[in-house]
Scaffold this motif. Sequence first.
Motif, mmCIF file in Angstrom:
data_model
loop_
_atom_site.group_PDB
_atom_site.id
_atom_site.type_symbol
_atom_site.label_atom_id
_atom_site.label_comp_id
_atom_site.label_asym_id
_atom_site.label_seq_id
_atom_site.Cartn_x
_atom_site.Cartn_y
_atom_site.Cartn_z
ATOM 1 N N ARG A 1 3.276 -3.479 4.618
ATOM 2 C CA ARG A 1 3.794 -4.848 4.445
ATOM 3 C C ARG A 1 3.174 -5.428 3.184
ATOM 4 O O ARG A 1 1.957 -5.654 3.120
ATOM 5 N N LEU B 1 8.712 -5.206 3.768
ATOM 6 C CA LEU B 1 8.136 -4.075 4.481
ATOM 7 C C LEU B 1 8.689 -2.822 3.820
ATOM 8 O O LEU B 1 9.908 -2.663 3.707
ATOM 9 N N LEU C 1 9.047 1.141 4.012
ATOM 10 C CA LEU C 1 8.997 2.219 4.991
ATOM 11 C C LEU C 1 9.267 3.548 4.306
ATOM 12 O O LEU C 1 10.142 3.640 3.451
ATOM 13 N N GLN D 1 15.618 11.894 10.254
ATOM 14 C CA GLN D 1 14.477 11.304 9.553
ATOM 15 C C GLN D 1 13.539 10.635 10.545
ATOM 16 O O GLN D 1 13.969 10.047 11.541
ATOM 17 N N PHE D 2 12.248 10.706 10.217
ATOM 18 C CA PHE D 2 11.199 10.122 11.043
ATOM 19 C C PHE D 2 10.403 9.165 10.162
ATOM 20 O O PHE D 2 9.957 9.548 9.077
ATOM 21 N N PHE D 3 10.216 7.950 10.668
ATOM 22 C CA PHE D 3 9.625 6.897 9.853
ATOM 23 C C PHE D 3 8.148 6.672 10.144
ATOM 24 O O PHE D 3 7.676 6.857 11.272
ATOM 25 N N GLY D 4 7.457 6.245 9.108
ATOM 26 C CA GLY D 4 6.084 5.818 9.241
ATOM 27 C C GLY D 4 6.008 4.362 9.668
ATOM 28 O O GLY D 4 7.032 3.702 9.818
ATOM 29 N N PRO D 5 4.781 3.840 9.841
ATOM 30 C CA PRO D 5 4.599 2.472 10.329
ATOM 31 C C PRO D 5 4.873 1.399 9.283
ATOM 32 O O PRO D 5 5.007 0.230 9.624
ATOM 33 N N GLN E 1 12.641 -3.183 3.430
ATOM 34 C CA GLN E 1 13.237 -4.069 4.422
ATOM 35 C C GLN E 1 12.849 -5.508 4.139
ATOM 36 O O GLN E 1 11.656 -5.847 4.096
ATOM 37 N N TYR F 1 12.290 3.211 1.832
ATOM 38 C CA TYR F 1 13.204 2.124 2.135
ATOM 39 C C TYR F 1 12.465 0.796 2.020
ATOM 40 O O TYR F 1 11.270 0.705 2.280
#
Lengths: 110, 110
Positions: free
Chosen positions: B106, B88, B90, B99-103, B37, B35
């Motif tokens: 950037r 950013l 992701l 779903q589980f996102f990473g940090p 952002q 994704y």
Amino acid sequence: GIQVEQSPPDLILQEGANSTLRCNFSDSVNNLQWFHQNPWGQLINLFYIPSGTKQNGRLSATTVATERYSLLYISSSQTTDSGVYFCAVGGAGGYNKLIFGAGTRLAVHP
Amino acid sequence: KAGVTQTPRYLIKTRGQQVTLSCSPISGHRSVSWYQQTPGQGLQFLFEYFSETQRNKGNFPGRFSGRQFSNSRSEMNVSTLELGDSALYLCASSRGNEQFFGPGTRLTVL
């Protein structure tokens, strides 16, 4: 495609207050998640809730799939609850494509 | 269990260059989604990989590409960088729908 609308866009609370965030979506979904984005940008999972009601501590969520909306309740808010809350949905046939709302920016003041 | 990891965390590039970002999913998760952002467009789906195959693609130009390896790790590449690619990025992993996102990474394009 599916449209996702979140309200309100901004919310300012005093510590200890309760709040309700709303997510409306335009079509049937097989996935609905609520996230809290921390100041460093990471999305923290709050709830996976395509239907029904769940609670986790001071947070709870309800999704009424037949009426195409979901609500996130925050009770006894704390300053650490500040940040942006996102609702994201996935439709049938979309595999793991999530469509995000624009978010609700919450500020909790002491 | 370790979460989703992304490298690098920060990146500065100049227009015209290309960049490769990496994502390691949670152990056992075979689906990886990416994704973007930005302040103007919010969170937008780029693409999803499952078992080394692109299963879904968002509405981004061909300069954005990705791949997935046999160990489920994924990379995304952006060629001929433009100022508007500053964002950013992701990635998220999943075994089912949640779903589980990473940090995030950037990326700044100068």
